[in-house]
Motif scaffolding. Structure first.
Motif, PDB file in Angstrom:
ATOM      1  N   ILE A 110       7.100  -2.215 -11.051  1.00 50.02           N
ATOM      2  CA  ILE A 110       8.442  -2.632 -10.672  1.00 50.02           C
ATOM      3  C   ILE A 110       9.271  -1.402 -10.372  1.00 50.02           C
ATOM      4  CG2 ILE A 110       8.313  -4.735 -12.074  1.00 50.02           C
ATOM      5  CD1 ILE A 110      10.234  -3.369 -14.046  1.00 50.02           C
ATOM      6  N   GLY A 111      10.325  -1.611  -9.627  1.00 48.89           N
ATOM      7  CA  GLY A 111      11.201  -0.500  -9.270  1.00 48.89           C
ATOM      8  C   GLY A 111      12.175  -0.965  -8.212  1.00 48.89           C
ATOM      9  N   GLY A 112      13.235  -0.239  -8.023  1.00 50.20           N
ATOM     10  CA  GLY A 112      14.246  -0.602  -7.046  1.00 50.20           C
ATOM     11  C   GLY A 112      13.773  -0.346  -5.627  1.00 50.20           C
ATOM     12  N   THR A 113      14.549  -0.839  -4.684  1.00 49.88           N
ATOM     13  CA  THR A 113      14.252  -0.602  -3.276  1.00 49.88           C
ATOM     14  C   THR A 113      14.249   0.904  -3.004  1.00 49.88           C
ATOM     15  OG1 THR A 113      15.327  -2.677  -2.702  1.00 49.88           O
ATOM     16  CG2 THR A 113      14.997  -1.098  -0.920  1.00 49.88           C
ATOM     17  N   GLY A 114      13.190   1.390  -2.392  1.00 53.53           N
ATOM     18  CA  GLY A 114      13.085   2.815  -2.086  1.00 53.53           C
ATOM     19  C   GLY A 114      12.512   3.652  -3.197  1.00 53.53           C
ATOM     20  N   SER A 115      11.977   3.006  -4.242  1.00 51.51           N
ATOM     21  CA  SER A 115      11.413   3.779  -5.359  1.00 51.51           C
ATOM     22  C   SER A 115       9.958   4.164  -5.118  1.00 51.51           C
ATOM     23  CB  SER A 115      11.522   2.987  -6.662  1.00 51.51           C
ATOM     24  OG  SER A 115      10.846   1.743  -6.569  1.00 51.51           O
ATOM     25  N   ALA A 116       9.398   3.819  -3.924  1.00 52.79           N
ATOM     26  CA  ALA A 116       8.058   4.235  -3.500  1.00 52.79           C
ATOM     27  C   ALA A 116       6.934   3.438  -4.151  1.00 52.79           C
ATOM     28  CB  ALA A 116       7.858   5.739  -3.717  1.00 52.79           C
ATOM     29  N   LYS A 117       7.202   2.173  -4.471  1.00 57.49           N
ATOM     30  CA  LYS A 117       6.142   1.325  -5.046  1.00 57.49           C
ATOM     31  C   LYS A 117       5.038   1.095  -4.025  1.00 57.49           C
ATOM     32  CE  LYS A 117       8.933  -2.136  -5.757  1.00 57.49           C
ATOM     33  NZ  LYS A 117      10.143  -1.577  -5.132  1.00 57.49           N
ATOM     34  N   THR A 118       5.424   0.701  -2.818  1.00 55.17           N
ATOM     35  CA  THR A 118       4.442   0.435  -1.764  1.00 55.17           C
ATOM     36  C   THR A 118       3.724   1.718  -1.349  1.00 55.17           C
ATOM     37  OG1 THR A 118       5.705  -1.451  -0.945  1.00 55.17           O
ATOM     38  CG2 THR A 118       4.128  -0.453   0.571  1.00 55.17           C
ATOM     39  N   SER A 119       4.463   2.821  -1.299  1.00 52.56           N
ATOM     40  CA  SER A 119       3.838   4.110  -0.949  1.00 52.56           C
ATOM     41  C   SER A 119       2.731   4.458  -1.938  1.00 52.56           C
ATOM     42  CB  SER A 119       4.888   5.218  -0.915  1.00 52.56           C
ATOM     43  OG  SER A 119       5.894   4.935   0.033  1.00 52.56           O
ATOM     44  N   LEU A 120       2.969   4.159  -3.205  1.00 52.57           N
ATOM     45  CA  LEU A 120       1.986   4.458  -4.250  1.00 52.57           C
ATOM     46  C   LEU A 120       0.684   3.710  -4.005  1.00 52.57           C
ATOM     47  CD1 LEU A 120       1.597   5.838  -7.124  1.00 52.57           C
ATOM     48  CD2 LEU A 120       2.173   3.591  -8.058  1.00 52.57           C
ATOM     49  N   VAL A 121       0.766   2.398  -3.765  1.00 51.64           N
ATOM     50  CA  VAL A 121      -0.469   1.609  -3.609  1.00 51.64           C
ATOM     51  C   VAL A 121      -1.136   1.840  -2.256  1.00 51.64           C
ATOM     52  CG1 VAL A 121       0.294  -0.155  -5.240  1.00 51.64           C
ATOM     53  CG2 VAL A 121       0.802  -0.441  -2.810  1.00 51.64           C
ATOM     54  N   ASN A 122      -0.375   2.265  -1.234  1.00 55.46           N
ATOM     55  CA  ASN A 122      -0.971   2.560   0.073  1.00 55.46           C
ATOM     56  C   ASN A 122      -1.969   3.709  -0.003  1.00 55.46           C
ATOM     57  OD1 ASN A 122       0.250   0.561   1.555  1.00 55.46           O
ATOM     58  ND2 ASN A 122       1.937   1.852   2.267  1.00 55.46           N
ATOM     59  N   LEU A 123      -1.793   4.596  -0.965  1.00 56.91           N
ATOM     60  CA  LEU A 123      -2.696   5.739  -1.106  1.00 56.91           C
ATOM     61  C   LEU A 123      -4.056   5.323  -1.664  1.00 56.91           C
ATOM     62  CD1 LEU A 123      -0.202   8.357  -2.615  1.00 56.91           C
ATOM     63  CD2 LEU A 123      -0.830   8.029  -0.214  1.00 56.91           C
ATOM     64  N   ILE A 124      -4.101   4.181  -2.353  1.00 59.14           N
ATOM     65  CA  ILE A 124      -5.362   3.750  -2.989  1.00 59.14           C
ATOM     66  C   ILE A 124      -6.394   3.365  -1.936  1.00 59.14           C
ATOM     67  CG2 ILE A 124      -6.401   2.032  -4.522  1.00 59.14           C
ATOM     68  CD1 ILE A 124      -3.674   1.902  -5.966  1.00 59.14           C
ATOM     69  N   SER A 125      -5.966   2.608  -0.924  1.00 59.80           N
ATOM     70  CA  SER A 125      -6.901   2.213   0.140  1.00 59.80           C
ATOM     71  C   SER A 125      -6.909   3.217   1.283  1.00 59.80           C
ATOM     72  CB  SER A 125      -6.536   0.824   0.666  1.00 59.80           C
ATOM     73  OG  SER A 125      -5.189   0.780   1.076  1.00 59.80           O
ATOM     74  N   ARG A 126      -6.285   4.355   1.077  1.00 61.30           N
ATOM     75  CA  ARG A 126      -6.223   5.458   2.041  1.00 61.30           C
ATOM     76  C   ARG A 126      -5.623   5.018   3.383  1.00 61.30           C
ATOM     77  NH1 ARG A 126     -10.711   9.492   4.678  1.00 61.30           N
ATOM     78  NH2 ARG A 126      -9.245  11.184   5.068  1.00 61.30           N
ATOM     79  N   LEU A 127      -4.538   4.257   3.284  1.00 62.85           N
ATOM     80  CA  LEU A 127      -3.766   3.971   4.483  1.00 62.85           C
ATOM     81  C   LEU A 127      -2.976   5.209   4.885  1.00 62.85           C
ATOM     82  CD1 LEU A 127      -2.508   0.376   3.628  1.00 62.85           C
ATOM     83  CD2 LEU A 127      -4.436   1.044   5.053  1.00 62.85           C
ATOM     84  N   TYR A 128      -2.691   6.055   3.927  1.00 61.36           N
ATOM     85  CA  TYR A 128      -2.134   7.390   4.154  1.00 61.36           C
ATOM     86  C   TYR A 128      -2.904   8.360   3.263  1.00 61.36           C
ATOM     87  CZ  TYR A 128       2.033   5.190   6.245  1.00 61.36           C
ATOM     88  OH  TYR A 128       2.891   4.479   7.033  1.00 61.36           O
ATOM     89  N   ASP A 129      -2.887   9.631   3.630  1.00 62.27           N
ATOM     90  CA  ASP A 129      -3.472  10.678   2.791  1.00 62.27           C
ATOM     91  C   ASP A 129      -2.380  11.375   1.989  1.00 62.27           C
ATOM     92  OD1 ASP A 129      -6.201  10.546   3.036  1.00 62.27           O
ATOM     93  OD2 ASP A 129      -6.309  11.898   4.752  1.00 62.27           O
ATOM     94  N   VAL A 130      -2.729  11.773   0.773  1.00 60.06           N
ATOM     95  CA  VAL A 130      -1.769  12.496  -0.061  1.00 60.06           C
ATOM     96  C   VAL A 130      -1.470  13.859   0.554  1.00 60.06           C
ATOM     97  CG1 VAL A 130      -2.575  11.338  -2.147  1.00 60.06           C
ATOM     98  CG2 VAL A 130      -3.591  13.516  -1.483  1.00 60.06           C
ATOM     99  N   THR A 131      -0.292  14.378   0.257  1.00 60.64           N
ATOM    100  CA  THR A 131       0.051  15.734   0.699  1.00 60.64           C
ATOM    101  C   THR A 131      -0.164  16.749  -0.409  1.00 60.64           C
ATOM    102  OG1 THR A 131       2.358  15.209   0.185  1.00 60.64           O
ATOM    103  CG2 THR A 131       1.679  14.997   2.465  1.00 60.64           C
ATOM    104  N   GLY A 132      -0.427  16.227  -1.603  1.00 64.78           N
ATOM    105  CA  GLY A 132      -0.730  17.104  -2.725  1.00 64.78           C
ATOM    106  C   GLY A 132      -1.427  16.322  -3.819  1.00 64.78           C
ATOM    107  N   GLY A 133      -2.329  16.966  -4.553  1.00 65.27           N
ATOM    108  CA  GLY A 133      -3.077  16.290  -5.596  1.00 65.27           C
ATOM    109  C   GLY A 133      -4.219  15.466  -5.027  1.00 65.27           C
ATOM    110  N   GLU A 134      -4.693  14.483  -5.808  1.00 70.94           N
ATOM    111  CA  GLU A 134      -5.794  13.653  -5.341  1.00 70.94           C
ATOM    112  C   GLU A 134      -5.725  12.262  -5.974  1.00 70.94           C
ATOM    113  OE1 GLU A 134      -9.513  15.354  -6.458  1.00 70.94           O
ATOM    114  OE2 GLU A 134      -9.071  15.360  -8.611  1.00 70.94           O
ATOM    115  N   VAL A 135      -6.266  11.292  -5.215  1.00 72.23           N
ATOM    116  CA  VAL A 135      -6.379   9.913  -5.685  1.00 72.23           C
ATOM    117  C   VAL A 135      -7.862   9.598  -5.826  1.00 72.23           C
ATOM    118  CG1 VAL A 135      -5.889   7.486  -5.207  1.00 72.23           C
ATOM    119  CG2 VAL A 135      -4.250   9.247  -4.531  1.00 72.23           C
ATOM    120  N   LEU A 136      -8.254   9.109  -6.990  1.00 75.29           N
ATOM    121  CA  LEU A 136      -9.651   8.768  -7.261  1.00 75.29           C
ATOM    122  C   LEU A 136      -9.793   7.262  -7.412  1.00 75.29           C
ATOM    123  CD1 LEU A 136      -9.487  11.819  -8.026  1.00 75.29           C
ATOM    124  CD2 LEU A 136     -11.228  11.368  -9.763  1.00 75.29           C
TER     125      LEU A 136
END
Length: 583
Positions: free
Chosen positions: A366-392
């Motif tokens: 949960i989180g407010g509008t613009g808190s990057a909830k969708t951005s977080l889960v988009n990285l799991i299926s690699r719809l975007y690549d991270v700019t730092g760190g790694e997702v396993l």
């Protein structure tokens, strides 16, 4: 750019080569006919040799038939080659668009892509056909006619040469001036298409707010911009016709006057004068055709550049050299993850995210509008690549997986639910094209969709209109959840996908997930705390960071934001944005 477009000729190389050949053959036949006509007049009519007239006449008929055949064949092969190039350009662009990552798609507007696939391709198709036919025919006709004219009389033929040089210089000046307007015109089509697309997509809102006149005015403005630019371009091109006519008739008058004097002085025959007048028309009409080609090429140059941009755009996301094709389980890990949509962004959307999720665990977010909830889960299926760190995922970096394999094991039901025109079964089988009717029904039962489907007269064969306009928002959400379940994923992500579903149905869906797919890792993004309070753990997002994580009870006691939202919602209808302080 030119090489990029010509690569799409592919299987239409043969007609592309044959078209210039047929055009040159037609020109040769047309060039021979005036020469033979001169022979008939000088050696047949004036000498009274009827046999010569028959013989040369037969050759003229043969030349005319061959020229007719070459012209028809050239028209057919030219149309085949240009239509084939257009087909391949559309196929190539559409195929490349399908490979785009979200970041690639963000570079181009939907209206711009539609314009490239339609108007721009049509411009290239017309230009390619004119280049194959007219751009081959015109120079060949001019050269052959000029050679024949000089072979008859150098003095009179020099008139043509001077006329061509003067007229060609003027036409080049006109073309250069008009080209800049054409280059401005075609991007304006994007604005017009965007206006149409926005209006049709939001037609219900337009009518609800009685904004038809404002939308009409917006479209008129976009259309008028195109009109004004094309008007400026055409105002430059209108000088083509009068200049050509002035030159043609001027040359005819000059040749007739000088030629008559030369006939009187016996330095030119009547047949030769007739041939020169015919060659005059050939030369100047060839110049006219070349000017038309330049106009079309000028118009299509902007289109060629726009199409080339799509064909040469490479996806930001690529498979590794030796991809992994097996995903062991649904475990997820974020290690010091930063993410920004633009590489040059000053502030990342996600900042230093560290998170461990076990396989089969149910996680609420949960989180407010613009808190990057969708951005977080988009990285799991690699719809975007991270700019730092790694997702396993499954113990491996997502960049190590074959993307198709990864996305087949990570089912995402997006915020914006999309159904395609077709039956309910056809939409469900987007999840698994080989799914049986029984498997589709079972997925619908889990998603609580079977109950309303059974009320339709045609049940699972009910036709869904484009965009799912004939089903409610809640029904659309449940069908999208069922579609995702058919993938039998190891990870299921519901991105605010039950917002249009009543709380009782929402609870039934969550209960079904808990009982029927316990081994699937479930991530549920929601605004309602009731949708996530039974999760194993709940993540509270704030400004791209994890503000808190724990069970419902833990967050109630330890997390101020979560507690305030819970109290507001239990007291009567407050949502996260109103009480969580996150906008």
């Amino acid at each position: 750019m030119i090489k990029t477009l010509l690569r799409e000729v592919k299987e239409f190389k043969k007609p592309s080569i044959l078209t210039p050949f047929f055009m040159i053959l037609e020109v040769l036949m047309e060039t021979i006919i005036p020469f033979l006509m001169a022979s008939i007049i000088d050696e047949g009519v004036e000498a009274g040799d009827i046999g010569h007239i028959y013989r040369v006449g037969a050759v003229m008929i043969a030349a005319a038939v061959i020229g007719l055949f070459a012209g028809l064949a050239g028209g057919r092969t030219g149309a085949l080659a240009s239509a084939g190039l257009a087909k391949n350009l559309r196929d190539g662009m559409f195929h490349n668009i399908q490979s785009f990552s979200f970041s690639n798609i963000d570079k181009f507007s939907t209206a711009g892509l539609v314009t490239r696939l339609t108007t721009d391709v049509t411009n290239i198709q017309n230009a390619y056909q004119m280049i194959l036919r007219m751009f081959t025919r015109a120079p060949a006709s001019m050269l052959c006619a000029m050679v024949m004219a000089f072979s008859i009389n150098v003095r009179l033929a020099s008139i043509y040469l001077i006329a061509v040089i003067v007229l060609g210089t003027i036409l080049i000046f006109i073309m250069n001036h008009a080209t800049k307007y054409f280059q401005q015109a075609f991007p304006k089509y994007d604005d017009m298409n965007a206006s149409v697309q926005e209006n049709i997509a939001g037609i219900r809102v337009v009518k609800a707010y009685v904004r038809e006149q404002q939308e009409t005015d917006k479209f008129k403005k976009a259309s008028s911009n195109i009109y004004r630019i094309f008007k400026k371009a055409e105002c430059n091109l209108i000088y083509n016709a009068p200049l050509m006519q002035f030159t043609v008739y001027g040359c005819i008058l000059l040749i007739s006057w000088l030629g008559a004097k030369m006939i009187v002085s016996d330095s030119l025959t009547t047949g030769e004068l007739m041939s020169l007048l015919t060659y005059c028309m050939n030369i100047l009409m060839s110049l006219m055709m070349m000017s038309m080609v330049f106009v079309m090429v000028s118009m299509s140059s902007a289109s060629a550049k726009r199409i080339s941009e799509i064909l040469t755009e490479e996806s930001d996301l690529k498979n590794p050299e030796h991809p992994v094709y097996d995903l062991e389980d649904g475990s997820i890990a974020f290690h010091h993850v930063d993410f920004a949509y633009q590489k040059d962004s000053r502030e990342p959307v996600l900042k230093d995210i560290n998170l461990e999720i076990s396989s089969g665990e149910t996680i609420g977010i949960i989180g407010g509008t613009g808190s990057a909830k969708t951005s977080l889960v988009n990285l799991i299926s690699r719809l975007y690549d991270v700019t730092g760190g790694e997702v396993l995922v499954g113990g491996r970096n997502v960049k190590e997986y074959d993307m198709e394999t990864l996305r087949n094991q990570v089912a995402v039901v997006l915020q914006k639910n999309v159904l395609f025109s077709g039956t309910i079964l056809e939409n469900l089988r987007w999840g698994d094209k080989n799914a049986t009717d029984e498997e589709c029904m079972e997925a619908c039962r889990l998603a609580c969709a079977d109950e309303f489907i059974q009320r339709f007269p045609n049940k699972y064969d009910t036709y869904i209109e484009q965009g799912g306009s004939n089903v409610s928002g809640g029904q659309k959400q449940r069908l999208c959840i069922a579609r995702a379940l058919l993938k039998k994923p190891k990870i299921l992500i519901l991105d605010d996908s039950t917002s249009a579903v009543d709380t009782a149905t929402d609870a039934q869906i969550r209960k079904a997930f808990l009982e029927e797919i316990p081994d699937t890792t479930k991530l549920i993004i929601a605004q309602r705390i009731s949708s996530v309070q039974d999760a194993d753990r709940i993540i509270v997002m704030e400004e791209g960071r994890i503000n808190g994580i724990g069970t419902h009870e833990q967050l109630l006691s330890d997390n101020k934001i979560y507690r305030e939202v819970y109290e507001a919602q239990t007291k009567g209808g407050g949502d996260f944005d109103e009480n969580g302080g996150e906008q």
